[in-house]
Design an enzyme around this catalytic site. Structure first.
Site, short mmCIF file in Angstrom:
data_model
loop_
_atom_site.label_atom_id
_atom_site.label_comp_id
_atom_site.label_asym_id
_atom_site.label_seq_id
_atom_site.Cartn_x
_atom_site.Cartn_y
_atom_site.Cartn_z
N LYS A 139 -14.93 -9.81 -18.46
CA LYS A 139 -13.57 -9.99 -18.78
C LYS A 139 -12.76 -10.76 -17.64
O LYS A 139 -12.07 -11.55 -17.93
CB LYS A 139 -12.78 -8.66 -19.47
CG LYS A 139 -13.09 -7.96 -20.29
CD LYS A 139 -12.92 -8.73 -21.68
CE LYS A 139 -11.30 -8.39 -21.70
NZ LYS A 139 -10.77 -9.03 -23.27
N TYR A 184 -18.72 -5.33 -19.03
CA TYR A 184 -17.47 -5.54 -19.76
C TYR A 184 -16.42 -6.12 -18.70
O TYR A 184 -15.89 -7.35 -18.88
CB TYR A 184 -17.18 -4.40 -20.46
CG TYR A 184 -15.93 -4.60 -21.11
CD1 TYR A 184 -15.46 -5.28 -22.20
CD2 TYR A 184 -14.66 -3.95 -20.54
CE1 TYR A 184 -14.24 -5.45 -22.81
CE2 TYR A 184 -13.36 -3.76 -21.22
CZ TYR A 184 -13.00 -4.61 -22.27
OH TYR A 184 -11.90 -4.70 -22.56
#
Ligand SMILES: NC(=O)c1ccc[n+]([C@@H]2O[C@H](COP(=O)([O-])OP(=O)(O)OC[C@H]3O[C@@H](n4cnc5c(N)ncnc54)[C@H](O)[C@@H]3O)[C@@H](O)[C@H]2O)c1
Length: 386
Positions: free
Chosen positions: A152, A148
């Site tokens: 990101k 993640y």
């Protein structure tokens, strides 16, 4: 909010907690709001807020959604916490390819402003950061222990790189910025707080970890809303595109020990705050083991890991940032909030300690807890004869 009351805003991930709250705030200011999400919003929306069901991974969906829009808030993301964190392909597709689709659709369809909701994690990977600012470099991608944060980071880079791209079919440039928030809290938050309350109620929240002096940050959902509204304004020609190509850390501006932050929630629901403090290395190792086990049996039984490694250092290692740039360039002024409304939210839904566990069930929980600890500690020891 200046001219925004006449503008049309598209919010990707608009059915999520933050996207929804931003939508309501923009709508209150008189703006036209379109929510774009794969799932419909769980709460009823004002009649003139439009919901478009679609997937940011599908470019045709994005093309349709951005037509006629003045400004995009790109909030949709996947893989932030719990078991989602371990679904690598989907995380990459949503966070990276999805963001590329949105940027492309903005350029092709003449949308001149895009605000990306990024995260602290793009610079933080478990190292101590005290009063960091936006001059900090991205954490090298290979150092992110979770997918993640890595994706990101890639999306944050792509968004800032797209700033200044010439728009097709009309004069002008695309102006972009990235807001990097701390952990979001507020009444009705669905990602972290219910899980924490669940752990408190099941008696799993029996220890804290890390040093008591370790400091992290949080952001109240309404402070984050105000930062986004200000960022949208700061991308306009009236504000000399001040925020164009810029990143901003966004928090309440009050560094606090992670567990102390949640003390009012634990005690407000009638539970005892734990007094046992464990070394963070032990918990990190436990999280590592859980991730390994999830990797092996996840395809058959996709259980919710108690904690992942990223969650361990996000909660136990000092990292907090200066709000100076957001204050100076966006005019961001965080308001002070506490957890009272969160406690009320849970209490009004039937949460809170009702009766005492029997002596036997408390004894059983303690035995289980101590056995788990002993098992993890023993696995640190080298195997005899190896
Ligand atoms: N919650 C936090 O503590 C926190 C902290 C830092 C940054 N952020 C960032 O803030 C943003 C909002 O967080 P949140 O807690 O409201 O998240 P959330 O999970 O509540 O909302 C995300 C929304 O994105 C939607 N979505 C996922 N995949 C999609 C797809 N393929 N197409 C369209 N929509 C899709 C989901 O359905 C969901 O409604 C996210 O970008 C997140 O990375 C959150």
């Amino acid at each position: 909010m200046g001219n925004a009351s006449k503008e049309t805003f598209l919010i990707t991930g608009g059915s999520g907690y933050f996207g929804n709250r931003l939508a309501l705030s923009l709508h209150k200011k008189g703006a036209k709001v379109i929510l774009f999400d794969i799932i419909p919003p769980s709460q009823e929306l004002p009649e003139d807020v439009v919901f478009v069901q679609g997937d940011i991974r599908e470019y045709p969906d994005m093309e349709k959604a951005v037509t006629g829009v003045d400004c995009v808030f790109h909030i949709a993301s996947y893989g932030m916490s719990g078991r989602e964190q371990l679904n690598r392909q989907l995380i990459e597709a949503v966070n990276v390819q999805g963001t590329q689709n949105i940027l492309k659709a903005c350029v092709e369809h003449g949308v001149s402003r895009l605000i990306y909701t990024s995260t602290f994690n793009v610079v933080f990977g478990g190292q101590v950061i005290e009063n960091g600012d936006e001059s900090l470099p991205y954490l090298p991608l290979h150092l992110h222990p979770d997918h993640y944060s890595r994706t990101k980071s890639l999306a944050d880079m792509a968004v800032l790189k797209a700033n200044g791209t010439v728009l097709k079919g009309r004069s002008g440039l695309l102006s972009t910025c990235a807001l990097r928030p701390a952990g979001i809290y507020g009444p009705g938050e669905q990602r972290h707080l219910p899980r924490i309350v669940d752990y408190i109620e099941k008696g799993i929240f029996r220890f804290v970890y890390g040093k008591p002096s370790s400091l992290v940050e949080f952001v109240h959902v309404d402070n984050l809303v105000s930062a986004h509204v200000l960022a949208a304004e700061a991308l306009t020609p009236e504000k000399q595109h001040r925020a164009a190509g810029q990143a901003y850390f966004i928090s309440d501006g009050r560094p606090v020990n992670n567990f102390e932050f949640f003390r009012p929630l634990v005690e407000g629901l009638g539970y005892r705050f734990p007094t046992l403090r464990l070394p963070i290395s032990l918990i990190y190792f436990f999280a590592f083991l859980t991730e390994m086990i999830h990797c092996l049996i996840g395809p058959f039984y996709n259980f919710q890991p108690l904690l992942t490694r990223t969650e361990v250092y996000k909660t136990g290692v000092t990292h907090y940032f200066s709000m100076t740039k957001a204050k100076a360039e966006l005019g961001y002024e965080p308001r002070e909030y506490n957890l009272d409304e969160v406690v009320q939210w849970f209490r009004s839904r039937g949460h809170g300690k009702k009766c005492h566990h029997s002596f036997l069930s408390r004894l059983l929980l303690n035995v289980l807890f101590v056995s788990a600890l002993v098992a993890v500690s023993l696995s640190f020891l080298p195997v005899v004869g190896s």
